[in-house]
Scaffold this motif. Structure first.
Motif, PDB file in Angstrom:
ATOM      1  N   ARG A  28       0.835  -1.206   0.000  1.00 48.88           N
ATOM      2  CA  ARG A  28       0.000   0.000   0.000  1.00 48.88           C
ATOM      3  C   ARG A  28       0.866   1.252   0.000  1.00 48.88           C
ATOM      4  O   ARG A  28       0.587   2.225  -0.726  1.00 48.88           O
ATOM      5  CB  ARG A  28      -0.919  -0.020   1.214  1.00 48.88           C
ATOM      6  CG  ARG A  28      -1.788   1.217   1.358  1.00 48.88           C
ATOM      7  CD  ARG A  28      -2.847   1.023   2.414  1.00 48.88           C
ATOM      8  NE  ARG A  28      -3.810   0.007   2.013  1.00 48.88           N
ATOM      9  CZ  ARG A  28      -4.797  -0.431   2.777  1.00 48.88           C
ATOM     10  NH1 ARG A  28      -4.931   0.046   4.001  1.00 48.88           N
ATOM     11  NH2 ARG A  28      -5.628  -1.341   2.345  1.00 48.88           N
ATOM     12  N   THR A  84       2.759   1.931  -3.439  1.00 50.18           N
ATOM     13  CA  THR A  84       1.979   2.322  -4.620  1.00 50.18           C
ATOM     14  C   THR A  84       1.104   3.542  -4.365  1.00 50.18           C
ATOM     15  O   THR A  84       0.115   3.756  -5.068  1.00 50.18           O
ATOM     16  CB  THR A  84       1.093   1.143  -5.071  1.00 50.18           C
ATOM     17  OG1 THR A  84       0.204   0.764  -3.986  1.00 50.18           O
ATOM     18  CG2 THR A  84       1.931  -0.050  -5.479  1.00 50.18           C
ATOM     19  N   ARG A 133      -1.786   4.970  -7.169  1.00 52.15           N
ATOM     20  CA  ARG A 133      -3.208   4.873  -6.826  1.00 52.15           C
ATOM     21  C   ARG A 133      -3.847   6.255  -6.683  1.00 52.15           C
ATOM     22  O   ARG A 133      -4.963   6.491  -7.150  1.00 52.15           O
ATOM     23  CB  ARG A 133      -3.382   4.063  -5.545  1.00 52.15           C
ATOM     24  CG  ARG A 133      -3.063   2.581  -5.720  1.00 52.15           C
ATOM     25  CD  ARG A 133      -3.286   1.766  -4.453  1.00 52.15           C
ATOM     26  NE  ARG A 133      -2.319   2.074  -3.406  1.00 52.15           N
ATOM     27  CZ  ARG A 133      -2.580   2.784  -2.322  1.00 52.15           C
ATOM     28  NH1 ARG A 133      -3.799   3.270  -2.125  1.00 52.15           N
ATOM     29  NH2 ARG A 133      -1.642   3.023  -1.422  1.00 52.15           N
ATOM     30  N   PHE A 145      -9.814   3.006  -1.814  1.00 54.75           N
ATOM     31  CA  PHE A 145      -8.774   1.979  -1.850  1.00 54.75           C
ATOM     32  C   PHE A 145      -9.237   0.830  -0.959  1.00 54.75           C
ATOM     33  O   PHE A 145      -9.686   1.067   0.166  1.00 54.75           O
ATOM     34  CB  PHE A 145      -7.439   2.534  -1.355  1.00 54.75           C
ATOM     35  CG  PHE A 145      -6.999   3.790  -2.062  1.00 54.75           C
ATOM     36  CD1 PHE A 145      -7.046   3.864  -3.446  1.00 54.75           C
ATOM     37  CD2 PHE A 145      -6.549   4.893  -1.358  1.00 54.75           C
ATOM     38  CE1 PHE A 145      -6.644   5.017  -4.110  1.00 54.75           C
ATOM     39  CE2 PHE A 145      -6.151   6.046  -1.994  1.00 54.75           C
ATOM     40  CZ  PHE A 145      -6.197   6.117  -3.381  1.00 54.75           C
ATOM     41  N   ILE A 153      -9.795   1.279  -6.372  1.00 52.59           N
ATOM     42  CA  ILE A 153      -8.461   1.286  -6.969  1.00 52.59           C
ATOM     43  C   ILE A 153      -7.510   0.464  -6.111  1.00 52.59           C
ATOM     44  O   ILE A 153      -7.326   0.753  -4.929  1.00 52.59           O
ATOM     45  CB  ILE A 153      -7.935   2.721  -7.107  1.00 52.59           C
ATOM     46  CG1 ILE A 153      -8.930   3.565  -7.925  1.00 52.59           C
ATOM     47  CG2 ILE A 153      -6.562   2.735  -7.761  1.00 52.59           C
ATOM     48  CD1 ILE A 153      -8.641   5.053  -7.871  1.00 52.59           C
ATOM     49  N   SER A 162      -3.629  -2.017  -6.258  1.00 51.80           N
ATOM     50  CA  SER A 162      -2.426  -2.369  -7.019  1.00 51.80           C
ATOM     51  C   SER A 162      -2.457  -3.853  -7.370  1.00 51.80           C
ATOM     52  O   SER A 162      -3.277  -4.610  -6.847  1.00 51.80           O
ATOM     53  CB  SER A 162      -1.171  -2.041  -6.205  1.00 51.80           C
ATOM     54  OG  SER A 162      -1.077  -2.913  -5.087  1.00 51.80           O
TER      55      SER A 162
END
Length: 457
Positions: free
Chosen positions: A281, A284, A288, A372, A401, A403
């Motif tokens: 998290r 990225t 994001r 997220f 969103i 990754s």
């Protein structure tokens, strides 16, 4: 402390009986009136109603009736920034209510947030309402302990939430305990037994540890329906759904690639452990947040960008033009001012966390959001239902969103969403079935008294 004082602290005030409704206004819909009348007659009750079904007007009418019956004010506890919204609703319906942050009582109905509870004297109130009462579901939480203790001697109590038990039936036990019915551990001992051995306290109440005892399932649901009502739409109670048809919800999943692979790998692999997921998290954040900002900028109208980390919120605030961020470091007054501005349409783009303001807000004027994924289904559900709720007139778009490495998180969130949907549907169906059994048990047939008995003295 003497023994009498000790017993008084441990005892629950009031019996399990309410009173006949005194005032039922015309602005309540038929199903709302039914729920308020039932909860007043019950005295200590829970209304598990989905978002947008009007829990706020139901709470206000319930509180006004309790004030008229007891002559004492009623305290309504809400999540942060929801209090002014409740007072505005009261004004719209010509019900006298005030928002208090310091314990002052200036009207028959006093609204405050859970964080301010310690300013109030419980002996001055005839009733307490817990809005978004799912805050009590954590069996070991400090807020649950404070609220339960505050309500212990209050004669009349009402719990309202859309997510009473998002992960497991046993979470209903904390609601029962707050209302003064069976305590959490008493409920477990009566209806459940462990499905597997546990080795630590943190593992003791993990989802799936407990299962129903042999023939206790039916008795459990009959007990639940003795103090709670669950409703997703008016038809669950036998009323019309004409006013309560939701517009479509479009959930779009986006997967972004990290700009560079992890330093210890040739290519990215899905994060498995919680530590790996946290690293993924943070690694990225830029990718994001850039996509979230792009999606929000492309939407004409109000949007909310939900985040989890402070760096995410700060970057989103920088990337999204003319947006406002509500962060945990803001004062309560600053949070309420910013959220009120968004609710009034003075601010079009908002950045915040679901743990800060994902509960209780009515944002039907907004129909676009980005988020997220995390492992918390309740945070996801509550954040989406700020917009996708009864009263929304547009289709709602939710951009999720993640990754490439967060595939496991997204999969787990979808699993929990399906599980929670199934559980709440079952909760509604089972309570409805038990209500039908309960009603059929009533003796309605009359029988003539024998002449010899009627003449007896």
């Amino acid at each position: 402390m003497n023994y009498e004082e000790f017993i008084r602290q441990k005892s629950q005030g009031a019996n399990d009986g309410g009173f006949e409704p005194i005032w039922m206004p015309d602005f309540l819909f038929d199903f709302q009136r039914s729920l308020v009348e039932w909860s007043l007659r019950k005295g200590r009750a829970a209304i598990f109603a989905d978002c947008g079904l009007g829990k706020t007007p139901m709470q206000l009418v319930w509180a006004h009736n309790v004030f008229q019956h007891t002559g004492k004010p009623v305290l309504i506890l809400t999540p942060l920034a929801v209090g002014p919204q409740a007072v505005a609703e009261a004004s719209k319906f010509h019900i006298e209510a005030c928002h208090s942050r310091d314990g002052k009582i200036e009207s028959p109905i006093v609204v405050t947030n859970y964080q301010r509870l310690h300013y109030f004297d419980r002996d001055k109130f005839g009733g307490v309402v817990c809005d978004e009462s799912s805050i009590l579901k954590n069996f070991d939480g400090q807020t649950k302990e404070r609220v339960t203790e505050f309500m212990r001697l209050t004669p009349y109590r009402l719990l309202c939430t859309a997510t009473a038990a998002p992960n497991d039936y046993i979470e209903l036990g904390t609601s029962s305990e707050a209302l003064g019915h069976l305590g959490f551990m008493d409920m477990l001992n009566r209806f459940f037994k462990k499905a597997e051995a546990t080795t630590s306290r943190s593992d003791e109440f993990r989802s799936g540890i407990y299962r129903f005892r042999g023939h206790s399932r039916e008795h459990f649901w009959r007990w639940i329906c003795s103090w709670a009502r669950a409703v997703r739409r008016p038809s669950d109670l036998g009323f019309s759904d004409d006013r309560y048809t939701l517009p479509p919800l479009q959930t779009v999943e986006h997967v972004v690639s990290a700009a560079a692979p992890r330093s210890d790998m040739l290519f990215d692999l899905p994060a498995v452990t919680l530590e790996e997921q946290r690293q993924e998290r943070r690694r990225t954040i830029n990718e994001r947040c850039e996509l979230a900002a792009e999606l929000i900028a492309a939407h004409k109208g109000s949007s909310v960008a939900w985040c989890h980390l402070n760096p995410e919120g700060d970057l989103l605030e920088k990337l999204i033009p003319n947006c406002v961020q509500v962060s945990g470091s803001d004062t309560d007054e600053a949070k309420e001012e910013k959220l009120d501005a968004f609710s009034r349409g003075e601010v079009a783009k908002l950045v915040t966390k679901s743990v800060v303001c994902g509960f209780g807000m009515n944002w039907q004027h907004c129909h676009h959001t980005t988020s997220f994924p995390s492992h918390s289904f309740e945070q996801w559900y509550q954040s989406i239902r700020r917009f996708w709720r009864f009263g929304q007139t547009h289709a709602v778009r939710a951009d999720v969103i993640a990754s490439e490495g967060e595939a496991g998180v997204l999969k787990n969130l979808n699993r929990k969403a399906a599980q929670a949907d199934e559980m709440f549907a079952r909760l509604v169906a089972l309570i409805g079935n038990e209500l039908r059994i309960e009603q059929s048990d009533k003796h309605k047939n009359t029988q003539e008294i024998p002449s010899w008995l009627s003449q007896a003295k």
